[in-house]
Structure formats: C-alpha cells, structure tokens
Design a protein around this motif. Structure first.
Motif, PDB file in Angstrom:
ATOM      1  N   TYR A  34      53.890  43.068  42.203  1.00 34.82           N
ATOM      2  CA  TYR A  34      54.147  41.698  42.683  1.00 34.82           C
ATOM      3  C   TYR A  34      55.557  41.257  42.314  1.00 34.82           C
ATOM      4  CZ  TYR A  34      49.212  41.972  43.559  1.00 34.82           C
ATOM      5  OH  TYR A  34      47.989  42.384  44.027  1.00 34.82           O
ATOM      6  N   ARG A  35      56.035  41.746  41.173  1.00 28.91           N
ATOM      7  CA  ARG A  35      57.403  41.435  40.781  1.00 28.91           C
ATOM      8  C   ARG A  35      58.435  42.132  41.685  1.00 28.91           C
ATOM      9  NH1 ARG A  35      58.166  38.923  35.852  1.00 28.91           N
ATOM     10  NH2 ARG A  35      56.219  38.475  34.772  1.00 28.91           N
ATOM     11  N   VAL A  36      58.151  43.358  42.072  1.00 27.01           N
ATOM     12  CA  VAL A  36      59.030  44.076  43.001  1.00 27.01           C
ATOM     13  C   VAL A  36      59.126  43.276  44.308  1.00 27.01           C
ATOM     14  CG1 VAL A  36      59.164  46.118  44.515  1.00 27.01           C
ATOM     15  CG2 VAL A  36      58.716  46.402  42.059  1.00 27.01           C
ATOM     16  N   LEU A  59      49.177  41.291  51.035  1.00 29.90           N
ATOM     17  CA  LEU A  59      49.973  41.991  50.016  1.00 29.90           C
ATOM     18  C   LEU A  59      49.066  42.492  48.901  1.00 29.90           C
ATOM     19  CD1 LEU A  59      53.150  39.728  49.639  1.00 29.90           C
ATOM     20  CD2 LEU A  59      52.904  41.821  50.991  1.00 29.90           C
ATOM     21  N   ARG A  60      48.077  41.681  48.526  1.00 34.86           N
ATOM     22  CA  ARG A  60      47.143  42.096  47.477  1.00 34.86           C
ATOM     23  C   ARG A  60      46.372  43.337  47.915  1.00 34.86           C
ATOM     24  NH1 ARG A  60      47.339  38.635  43.496  1.00 34.86           N
ATOM     25  NH2 ARG A  60      45.840  39.976  42.465  1.00 34.86           N
ATOM     26  N   ARG A  61      45.996  43.374  49.180  1.00 35.94           N
ATOM     27  CA  ARG A  61      45.275  44.530  49.701  1.00 35.94           C
ATOM     28  C   ARG A  61      46.139  45.787  49.580  1.00 35.94           C
ATOM     29  NH1 ARG A  61      44.256  47.453  53.621  1.00 35.94           N
ATOM     30  NH2 ARG A  61      46.022  46.761  54.876  1.00 35.94           N
ATOM     31  N   ALA A  86      48.709  28.700  39.085  1.00 38.77           N
ATOM     32  CA  ALA A  86      48.757  29.398  40.380  1.00 38.77           C
ATOM     33  C   ALA A  86      47.773  30.572  40.393  1.00 38.77           C
ATOM     34  CB  ALA A  86      50.174  29.890  40.657  1.00 38.77           C
ATOM     35  N   ASP A  87      47.706  31.321  39.295  1.00 40.84           N
ATOM     36  CA  ASP A  87      46.875  32.536  39.264  1.00 40.84           C
ATOM     37  C   ASP A  87      45.381  32.200  39.247  1.00 40.84           C
ATOM     38  OD1 ASP A  87      49.192  34.032  39.247  1.00 40.84           O
ATOM     39  OD2 ASP A  87      49.097  34.552  37.120  1.00 40.84           O
ATOM     40  N   THR A  88      45.006  31.073  38.601  1.00 36.96           N
ATOM     41  CA  THR A  88      43.571  30.763  38.505  1.00 36.96           C
ATOM     42  C   THR A  88      43.064  29.978  39.705  1.00 36.96           C
ATOM     43  OG1 THR A  88      44.082  28.819  37.172  1.00 36.96           O
ATOM     44  CG2 THR A  88      43.426  30.804  35.976  1.00 36.96           C
TER      45      THR A  88
HETATM   46  O1  C5P Z   1      51.609  40.784  34.489  1.00 40.53           O
HETATM   47  P1  C5P Z   1      52.817  40.030  34.979  1.00 40.53           P
HETATM   48  O2  C5P Z   1      53.049  38.764  34.223  1.00 40.53           O
HETATM   49  O3  C5P Z   1      54.031  40.862  35.101  1.00 40.53           O
HETATM   50  O4  C5P Z   1      52.415  39.621  36.472  1.00 40.53           O
HETATM   51  C1  C5P Z   1      53.259  38.812  37.246  1.00 40.53           C
HETATM   52  C2  C5P Z   1      52.475  38.043  38.283  1.00 40.53           C
HETATM   53  O5  C5P Z   1      51.900  38.951  39.221  1.00 40.53           O
HETATM   54  C3  C5P Z   1      51.286  37.222  37.763  1.00 40.53           C
HETATM   55  O6  C5P Z   1      51.646  35.927  37.345  1.00 40.53           O
HETATM   56  C4  C5P Z   1      50.375  37.169  38.978  1.00 40.53           C
HETATM   57  O7  C5P Z   1      50.756  36.122  39.838  1.00 40.53           O
HETATM   58  C5  C5P Z   1      50.659  38.476  39.678  1.00 40.53           C
HETATM   59  N1  C5P Z   1      49.647  39.494  39.452  1.00 40.53           N
HETATM   60  C6  C5P Z   1      48.497  39.453  40.199  1.00 40.53           C
HETATM   61  N2  C5P Z   1      47.564  40.448  40.104  1.00 40.53           N
HETATM   62  C7  C5P Z   1      47.740  41.466  39.256  1.00 40.53           C
HETATM   63  C8  C5P Z   1      48.896  41.528  38.455  1.00 40.53           C
HETATM   64  C9  C5P Z   1      49.824  40.512  38.570  1.00 40.53           C
HETATM   65  O8  C5P Z   1      48.314  38.526  40.971  1.00 40.53           O
HETATM   66  N3  C5P Z   1      46.807  42.422  39.198  1.00 40.53           N
END
Ligand code: C5P
Length: 215
Positions: A38-40, A103-105, A175-177
């Motif tokens: 996701y960072r890439v 993208l997740r897929r 955002a993640d939750t």
């Molecule tokens: O683990 P890290 O902090 O590097 O992850 C960066 C971001 O990538 C997270 O905040 C999240 O939004 C996303 N991520 C995700 N699913 C994963 C790993 C990371 O959505 N399996």
C-alpha cells in the motif's frame, strides 16, 4: 510443499514489525510486511501526480507497477528505500489508497503467491488474519495506546514532531477501522496482545510460545 502462515495484525506502530522479525528469526520463517504494497502504491501516486482516491486511475497505476514481476514489484521487495516508503507524505496518503477494494484484491493475490512459495511464513498487516489468510495459525492482534504508539514511532524514525506523528497515528487508526473494504478488526480467533506496558522481549516471548505450541 504445504505452506502455513502466522498472521500479525493491528494498528500503526503497535510493534508488529519488530516482534514479527524476531519471531521469524526464532522459527526460521519468511517474513512479509504487507503494508509495503500500500505504501508503494501511495508513493507512486504521489510521485506521478495520480489522485490516490481515484479507483480507476489507481488501478491503472497498479497495473503499471506490477507489469514486470507482479509479486515482487507490488510488494515492494525491490527498489524502494525506507525513506521513500515511510515519509509523512506517504503516511498521509496510504490509508486512502488502502480503501480501494480492487487494489486490496490485487495486493491480497500477490501475498498469496508470495506465501505459496514458502513452507512457513509470518505476514504482518491489517487484514491478514481476517481476509488474506483466514486459516492462519496462530493469529496475533497487537495493539497499544495511541500515545505509546506515537512515541515509539517517533523514537524509531525521528521525522516530524510528536504532535504530527500522533495525529498521523490517530488519522490512520480511524481510516483503517472505518473503511468498508476489509476494515481493521481482530479476527475472532486472534490472540490479542496489548503491548502498552510490555517490553519487546515480553511480546516476542508470548508470540513465540503460541507459535511453538502450534508447531
Ligand atoms: O503497516 P504499515 O503502517 O506500513 O501500513 C501502512 C498502511 O497500509 C496502513 O495504515 C493501512 O492503511 C494499509 N494496510 C492495509 N492492509 C494491510 C497492511 C497495510 O490496509 N494488510
């Protein structure tokens, strides 16, 4: 070869990477940080001026990134430096990118291909025990208070002020939750470890014990 996976999920800066690397070393497992993908995507969006919230454009960018070797390019196993992938700008953008279901897929698919080549591996992320590898054993969910996590991240990376890092942590937690595609949540069978009051060694000991017990 039968491949088996240990999953490590949890919010930003809960200690997932440090402890997972230690556990990987103890049991001679391969290790993958799925967040790199996701960072890439976030880094390349910023670099090429693509709107990180536009699913169509982001999917096209993803295809471009993974044109050569789909798995290692998208998983960020080549090329990228920590400075590139861990900047505050990427931190601000990454959750937007991670909310795009297609993208997740694609990332999930690449992680599956990566893991299929290994006998035993430990994979870290947000949705590993819930979505990517629902049959992982054991599953860990690491967490800690937001302030503790911000302090740890600042001590480790040293970029930005405590306030900036804290705000980034809180924003990403939210955002993640709350996203609809694979939100961050502990799997029902996850071992939950609150690391706020624990040392790295204590967390690694607990994880290693559970991994040892599951063979
Ligand atoms: O683990 P890290 O902090 O590097 O992850 C960066 C971001 O990538 C997270 O905040 C999240 O939004 C996303 N991520 C995700 N699913 C994963 C790993 C990371 O959505 N399996």
């Amino acid at each position: 070869v039968k491949s088996s996976v240990v999953s490590v999920d949890g919010p930003a800066a809960a200690g997932k990477t440090t402890t997972s690397l230690a556990v990987a070393e103890i049991f001679d497992m391969k290790y993958l940080e799925s967040g790199r993908a996701y960072r890439v995507l976030a880094y390349e969006a910023l670099r090429s001026g693509v709107d990180p919230t536009d699913p169509k454009k982001m999917v096209a960018l993803c295809s471009k990134i993974s044109r050569g070797d789909r798995v290692s390019e998208l998983l960020g196993l080549n090329r990228y430096t920590a400075g590139e992938l861990r900047s505050l700008a990427v931190g601000r953008t990454v959750s937007k990118v991670a909310g795009i279901a297609e993208l997740r897929r694609r990332v999930t698919n690449s992680v599956h291909i990566w893991a299929a080549g290994n006998r035993r591996s430990i994979v870290e992320g947000r949705d590993i025990g819930t979505v990517v590898f629902p049959t992982a054993v054991p599953k860990f969910y690491l967490t800690a208070s937001a302030e503790t996590r911000a302090r740890r991240r600042l001590a480790q990376e040293g970029s930005g002020s405590l306030k900036e890092v804290f705000e980034d942590v809180v924003r990403r937690d939210r955002a993640d939750t709350t996203r609809s595609a694979s939100p961050l949540v502990p799997a029902s069978d996850a071992i939950i470890i609150d690391t706020t009051e624990l040392s790295i060694e204590q967390v690694v000991d607990r994880m290693a014990e559970a991994c040892g017990a599951s063979g």
